[in-house]
Structures are given as C-alpha cells and as structure tokens.
Design a protein around this motif. Structure first.
Motif, short mmCIF file in Angstrom:
data_model
loop_
_atom_site.label_atom_id
_atom_site.label_comp_id
_atom_site.label_asym_id
_atom_site.label_seq_id
_atom_site.Cartn_x
_atom_site.Cartn_y
_atom_site.Cartn_z
N GLY A 160 -74.48 39.39 -8.80
CA GLY A 160 -74.71 38.16 -9.54
C GLY A 160 -74.42 36.92 -8.72
O GLY A 160 -74.55 36.91 -7.50
N ARG A 161 -74.00 35.87 -9.40
CA ARG A 161 -73.77 34.58 -8.73
C ARG A 161 -72.66 34.65 -7.70
O ARG A 161 -72.73 34.01 -6.65
CB ARG A 161 -73.47 33.50 -9.76
N ALA A 162 -71.63 35.42 -7.98
CA ALA A 162 -70.53 35.55 -7.01
C ALA A 162 -71.05 36.19 -5.72
O ALA A 162 -70.69 35.76 -4.62
CB ALA A 162 -69.39 36.38 -7.59
N GLY A 163 -71.89 37.18 -5.84
CA GLY A 163 -72.48 37.82 -4.67
C GLY A 163 -73.40 36.89 -3.90
O GLY A 163 -73.42 36.89 -2.66
N GLN A 164 -74.15 36.08 -4.62
CA GLN A 164 -75.04 35.11 -3.98
C GLN A 164 -74.24 34.06 -3.21
O GLN A 164 -74.61 33.68 -2.10
CB GLN A 164 -75.94 34.44 -5.02
N ARG A 165 -73.14 33.61 -3.81
CA ARG A 165 -72.29 32.63 -3.13
C ARG A 165 -71.65 33.23 -1.88
O ARG A 165 -71.59 32.58 -0.84
CB ARG A 165 -71.21 32.09 -4.08
#
Length: 65
Positions: free
Chosen positions: A3-8
């Motif tokens: 999710g977003r944590a992985g993208q960041r």
C-alpha cells in the motif's frame, strides 16, 4: 510492506541514487533503476530496511547473485 507505506519506502529508497541503477553507476553508466532489490533476501532472513536494499535496472537485477 504494501500500500501507501510500501510506495513511500520505494520512493525513499530510489531517491538515494536519484532513481539510478547502483551497479551501472559503478561502471560510469547512467541507467534508470527499475527494481529496489533486497541484498539479503527477505525469504532468507534479510530485513526490510533501507540499508538492506539497492537500486538496480532490470538487466543488473537479472544478473544478481
């Protein structure tokens, strides 16, 4: 990480080398990185931390040991 944590995390890791392949840079070649690779694979006990990653283009990743 997903999710977003992985993208960041991926964006932060790529930013270390301005999105360029680390192995190519060692040979004075400029090529965009396609993969954030774990040096010690997670499946073999490697940690999912920035220090255990390197940015590679697909050809370099395919040649990884």
């Amino acid at each position: 990480m997903r999710g977003r944590a992985g993208q960041r995390a991926r964006a932060r890791r790529l930013a270390r080398t301005d999105g360029l392949c680390e192995r190519c840079l060692d040979r004075d070649v400029v090529r965009l990185a396609d993969v954030v690779d774990h040096i010690e694979p997670l499946a073999l006990g490697g940690e999912d931390v920035d220090e255990n990653t390197r940015n590679l283009c697909n050809p370099c990743h395919d040649r990884s040991e």
